[in-house]
Design an enzyme around this catalytic site. Structure first.
Site, PDB file in Angstrom:
ATOM      1  N   GLY A 116       0.812  -1.220   0.000  1.00 48.51           N
ATOM      2  CA  GLY A 116       0.000   0.000   0.000  1.00 48.51           C
ATOM      3  C   GLY A 116       0.840   1.261   0.000  1.00 48.51           C
ATOM      4  N   ARG A 148       3.695   6.343   1.932  1.00 46.85           N
ATOM      5  CA  ARG A 148       3.969   7.777   2.076  1.00 46.85           C
ATOM      6  C   ARG A 148       3.401   8.598   0.914  1.00 46.85           C
ATOM      7  NH1 ARG A 148      10.384   8.733   0.741  1.00 46.85           N
ATOM      8  NH2 ARG A 148      10.604   7.184  -0.914  1.00 46.85           N
ATOM      9  N   ASP A 197       4.670  -4.206  -7.179  1.00 38.55           N
ATOM     10  CA  ASP A 197       3.921  -3.050  -6.689  1.00 38.55           C
ATOM     11  C   ASP A 197       4.442  -1.753  -7.282  1.00 38.55           C
ATOM     12  OD1 ASP A 197       6.071  -3.965  -4.768  1.00 38.55           O
ATOM     13  OD2 ASP A 197       5.791  -1.934  -4.030  1.00 38.55           O
ATOM     14  N   ASP A 255       7.272   5.361  -9.475  1.00 34.83           N
ATOM     15  CA  ASP A 255       8.023   5.203  -8.225  1.00 34.83           C
ATOM     16  C   ASP A 255       9.531   5.288  -8.443  1.00 34.83           C
ATOM     17  OD1 ASP A 255       5.737   5.084  -6.780  1.00 34.83           O
ATOM     18  OD2 ASP A 255       5.723   2.921  -6.539  1.00 34.83           O
TER      19      ASP A 255
END
Length: 354
Positions: free
Chosen positions: A101, A104, A269, A279
């Protein structure tokens, strides 16, 4: 052009799917939901450091005033923002990690421009969420600068990527062990506002499959196809969708290889369902052609995510996504064919690029 503080944001994801609305940031498992409602944690003194005028112009976002900077720094939200942290799972370094999940990152809402394009606005480093585990949910200035600069640079290099709208210093200090040598120090904190049509990942589907939440798995799959792949329809739409993800992922990896980019942490993820680079953590570039180069010290000595392994890791990750959605396919052997086509698709695209 509209200001952030006066814009009416959409919240289609949170309206479509169940969430945990307790507002608690206590680390916990959240079965049965796809997100947890979360407010950014206020900071001492948000100051705008960088602003992407080109992205703002594309989306019709006005230059930020003090009220907007307060939003970008996590000190306020508007009444139309249903802010949340997404729940997903994933394989990390080849091992099943279970629930992960947004630890931040907090999505504020969906900005729709005059052309009808919808982009999610997300703050990275805006404080703890239900998925922060033992972390503080914050980000330091040095890593935030890297994400801001590289996501915009990748866009202008012609590589599919999330975008960065702003970089804000928080006025707070964050403790980090920069060199992972047992000497943590205080560093200036910062928040990046990043944007994408969606931040849904391979791990979003893996989570639902692992929890045997099949109704939600089907609902998320159908919703993703309808919203982001509207040209796909019919009884084979899921297979066609998977084939397009295979193609988009191959495109992305080819573009990484073209410029010598190494993502550094290709966990499932961190794989976008739209084929976007997502990311920006320990990324890097090869200075000379070295297939074994990795910018990620955590990836040593195995170098799973080294420069020369990125194409095969993408294949492995696509297999994980296929395993997750396999219960939705009446004839799984056709899904196998779609995934196994990746190798020919990648090398064809790579050869063309070269």
């Amino acid at each position: 052009m509209e200001n952030l503080h006066s814009k009416i944001f959409n919240n289609r994801f949170t309206e479509q799917f169940p969430g945990d609305h307790s507002g608690s940031t206590k680390p916990r498992q959240t079965p049965g939901v796809l997100y947890s409602s979360t407010k950014p944690t206020p900071v001492a003194s948000p100051k705008l450091i960088a602003w992407s005028e080109s992205l703002a112009a594309t989306l019709g976002i006005a230059a930020p005033d003090d009220l907007d900077i307060a939003i970008l720094g996590g000190n306020s939200t508007t009444s139309s923002m249903n802010s949340y942290a997404a729940c997903y799972a994933g394989h990390q370094f080849g091992n099943w990690a279970g629930q992960l999940g947004d630890g931040r990152a907090i999505t504020l809402g969906e900005w729709e421009n005059a052309s009808g394009e919808s982009w999610e606005l997300q703050l990275k480093g805006a404080g703890p969420t239900a998925y922060s585990r033992r972390a503080d949910g914050r980000a330091v200035l040095r890593s935030s600068v890297r994400e801001y600069l590289m996501s915009e640079a990748m866009h202008y290099l012609g590589i599919p990527t999330t975008r960065a709208l702003s970089l804000v210093s928080t006025g707070d200090k964050v403790v980090r062990d920069m060199f992972y040598n047992g000497n943590p120090q205080y560093e200036p904190g910062a928040i990046v506002a990043r944007m994408a049509p969606s931040f849904i990942r391979f791990g979003s589907f893996e989570m639902l499959a692992a929890r045997q939440e099949m109704e939600q798995l089907k609902a998320l799959t159908d919703w993703t196809i309808t919203k982001f792949y509207p040209h796909l329809s019919g009884e084979n739409s899921i297979l066609d969708w998977m084939a397009e993800i295979v193609s988009r992922t191959a495109d992305m990896i080819v573009e990484w290889m073209r410029v010598g980019f190494v993502h550094g942490v290709m966990n499932t993820d961190n794989m976008s369902i739209l084929g976007l680079t997502i990311d920006y953590g320990p990324y890097g570039f090869v200075d000379n052609y070295d297939p074994n180069f990795t910018p990620n010290t955590t990836d040593l000595p195995g170098r799973r995510y080294a420069f020369g392994k990125q194409a095969s890791i993408a294949y492995w990750n696509l297999g994980c996504l296929a395993n997750a959605i396999a219960p939705l396919i009446p004839e799984p052997e056709k899904l196998v064919e779609v995934i196994e086509a990746y190798e020919d698709i990648f090398w064809s695209k790579y050869s063309l690029m070269m």
